[in-house]
Design an enzyme around this catalytic site. Structure first.
Site, mmCIF file in Angstrom:
data_model
loop_
_atom_site.group_PDB
_atom_site.id
_atom_site.type_symbol
_atom_site.label_atom_id
_atom_site.label_comp_id
_atom_site.label_asym_id
_atom_site.label_seq_id
_atom_site.Cartn_x
_atom_site.Cartn_y
_atom_site.Cartn_z
ATOM 1 N N ARG A 175 1.116 3.961 3.071
ATOM 2 C CA ARG A 175 0.819 5.386 3.201
ATOM 3 C C ARG A 175 1.122 6.095 1.879
ATOM 4 O O ARG A 175 1.971 5.684 1.106
ATOM 5 C CB ARG A 175 1.656 6.011 4.319
ATOM 6 C CG ARG A 175 1.252 5.609 5.720
ATOM 7 C CD ARG A 175 2.077 6.347 6.758
ATOM 8 N NE ARG A 175 3.507 6.064 6.649
ATOM 9 C CZ ARG A 175 4.402 6.847 6.088
ATOM 10 N NH1 ARG A 175 4.036 8.021 5.570
ATOM 11 N NH2 ARG A 175 5.675 6.506 6.035
ATOM 12 N N ASP A 191 4.148 1.214 18.733
ATOM 13 C CA ASP A 191 4.428 2.189 17.683
ATOM 14 C C ASP A 191 4.443 3.648 18.116
ATOM 15 O O ASP A 191 5.225 4.422 17.592
ATOM 16 C CB ASP A 191 3.399 2.012 16.554
ATOM 17 C CG ASP A 191 3.804 2.702 15.274
ATOM 18 O OD1 ASP A 191 4.961 2.552 14.860
ATOM 19 O OD2 ASP A 191 2.954 3.391 14.675
ATOM 20 N N ARG A 227 -0.085 -6.415 6.638
ATOM 21 C CA ARG A 227 -0.247 -5.904 8.005
ATOM 22 C C ARG A 227 -1.269 -6.697 8.805
ATOM 23 O O ARG A 227 -2.222 -7.259 8.257
ATOM 24 C CB ARG A 227 -0.701 -4.448 7.971
ATOM 25 C CG ARG A 227 0.326 -3.465 7.433
ATOM 26 C CD ARG A 227 1.313 -3.074 8.486
ATOM 27 N NE ARG A 227 2.320 -2.156 7.994
ATOM 28 C CZ ARG A 227 3.156 -1.489 8.777
ATOM 29 N NH1 ARG A 227 3.097 -1.656 10.093
ATOM 30 N NH2 ARG A 227 4.048 -0.688 8.275
#
Length: 527
Positions: A56, A254, A318
């Site tokens: 991010r 999440d 990821r």
């Protein structure tokens, strides 16, 4: 260009010949490979790399300052304002850029497994693999639901459009702009797919509390007896790993909401860190990476076999896959009220105990503090653990003041008699570089004991730093690990580091001036 004209321009774009709408995972996989966006692994998963942006980019995230939402937002370094004029000009440029593409990919679906509070979405992607990502991460509609879907929010993602900060009013070439009033998330300049999921999470963190629903950055699972557990923590602290327990059913990894009926997953998939992933340690996640899954920045060998130990592209490798790839997961992902809450922290100081039971005041204190260490790769520029306080274990995604979420948690703990534990998945026997990372097997054993009620009434000792009640013995865990001071060879060094951490907690908590004295005095450090 006015908002209405921009809406017309988006509608024109979505009715053009370039649109590929609601393609299947198989079709999107084929497109991603054909277009040279990605390659296939030996198991048929899509592997893409994201260039300079492998995490991010929080400095490039903005919320449009517009009425009436601007009165509610907690403006500052996390929620940075951008004017409607800057947003509209950039939006027009992005739409023009996308209008020149040969193909665009559109997904329609939902955020929120509870039909009463879900958000209908449309995602417009320049990349096929990005569209596969959102296809697997958000909630996929049934054929009947798809007929009547009317998007409340639209993500417009143009990773190859680079902003000019001097002209466009951005911080860099990348940007993530959320317009709550227009129902638009505008993303450009970054290929990191996680920006899409986290921007919608930010939107839900604005919308759900207004409906009396607590929004949470946590994973969740449930046992055979209906006993729900929540796992709060920032990226890299173990939410996904610990919630993917073969002995329990996964609700989500999440993002969740907690309503008067119970908890529900905001997403329809999982987004797991996979650095050092192994079949032995994390069999569920390992097995989920197959056809239809997406790998980001994972190095492959010549035969397409992932090298999960290779972090040469980033430590923040990821894997994205649909929830039903985890055997026994809860579909639809809704469940009752939690019995146990776990706060996860990766303490690089090596000071906090591996597990301790919290009073309500301590729970409120540690929830507001949100202490952890940012681990390598989760954000741009992070190459070694850095101490951070992320309010409510999710500060980067919370548009409203922290006390809104904290007060809701306190009410839930009282109403449902929830047991709360603080679990340190970080370092033991010394700080980062001296000690070692807590063994996952020990953490799993401690967490299971907490969820199963085996820690109720056990003999404890009180730590000197935060007054935390630490179990003296847990079957399967060495006793010298349970008290962190005992695990340090140099006790004076531990005491010095503990005081340093306690001072940091106190300094951070000064920003919560409106919090009750009971939380400050009974929940915080005591040395």
């Amino acid at each position: 260009m006015t908002s209405s004209k921009l809406s017309d321009k988006l509608n024109d774009l979505l009715t053009g010949d370039s649109i590929r709408e609601q393609l299947s995972a198989e079709e999107l996989t084929e497109k991603a490979v054909q277009r040279g966006e990605a390659v296939l692994t030996d198991k048929g998963a899509v592997r893409a790399t994201t260039g300079a942006y492998t995490g991010r980019s929080p400095k490039d995230r903005f919320i449009v300052q517009e009425s009436p939402s601007k009165e509610d937002i907690d403006w500052g370094s996390v929620n940075k304002p951008v004017s409607p004029e800057v947003f509209e000009k950039l939006y027009a440029k992005v739409l023009a850029h996308l209008g020149e593409r040969d193909e665009l990919f559109v997904f329609n679906g939902f955020a929120g497994a509870d039909p009463e509070s879900r958000l209908s979405l449309r995602v417009v992607n320049e990349f096929a693999w990005h569209n596969l990502f959102v296809h697997q991460l958000f909630i996929r509609p049934t054929e009947e639901e798809l007929k009547g879907i009317s998007p409340q929010f639209t993500i417009v993602s143009a990773p190859t459009f680079k902003a000019d900060p001097e002209i466009d009013g951005t911080n860099s070439e990348a940007f993530v702009m959320i317009s709550l009033e227009r129902g638009i998330v505008l993303i450009g300049g970054t290929e990191y797919a996680g920006e899409m999921k986290k921007s919608i999470f930010s939107v839900m963190n604005y919308l759900l509390p207004k409906k009396g629903i607590m929004s949470m950055h946590c994973s969740s699972n449930v046992g055979d007896e209906g006993d729900v557990a929540l796992f709060f923590g920032l990226s890299g602290t173990g939410k996904t790993t610990l919630s993917a327990d073969p002995g329990r059913r996964l609700i989500g990894d999440d993002e969740h909401g907690w309503s008067d009926k119970g908890v529900f997953n905001i997403e329809g998939g999982c987004y797991a860190k996979c650095i050092n992933l192994s079949e032995e340690k994390e069999p569920q996640i390992y097995g989920a990476i197959r056809e239809g899954s997406v790998l980001e920045n994972v190095v492959l060998d010549e035969e397409g076999i992932p090298d999960y130990d290779n972090g040469s592209l980033t430590e923040n490798t990821r894997a994205a896959y649909p929830l039903d790839y985890i055997e026994g997961s809860v579909i639809p992902s809704v469940a009752g009220h939690p019995k146990t809450i776990i706060f996860l922290t990766a303490d690089a100081f090596g000071v906090l105990p591996p597990i301790s039971k919290l009073t309500k005041e301590q729970a409120m204190y540690h929830f507001l503090s949100g202490f952890t260490s940012k681990l390598a790769g989760t954000e741009r520029g992070i190459t070694s653990p850095e101490m951070t306080f992320s309010t409510c274990f999710g500060s980067p995604f919370l548009p409203l003041p922290a006390t809104v979420y904290a007060e809701m948690l306190g009410e839930k703990i009282d109403e449902h008699g929830v047991n709360v534990y603080l679990v340190n998945t970080g370092w033991t026997g010394g700080e980062y570089g001296v000690g070692s990372r807590m063994k996952l097997s020990y953490t799993r054993t401690m967490v299971r004991a907490a969820i199963d009620g085996k820690l109720d009434g056990v003999e404890t000792e009180k730590g000197s730093v935060f007054g935390l009640e630490m179990p003296k013995a847990i079957e399967g865990v060495p006793s010298d690990v349970l008290n962190p001071r005992n695990a340090w060879a140099d006790k004076e060094a531990y005491d010095k580091k503990a005081k340093e951490l306690a001072d940091a907690f106190r300094e951070n908590f000064k920003k919560f001036g409106s919090v009750s004295e009971s939380i400050k005095t009974l929940g915080g450090p005591i040395i």
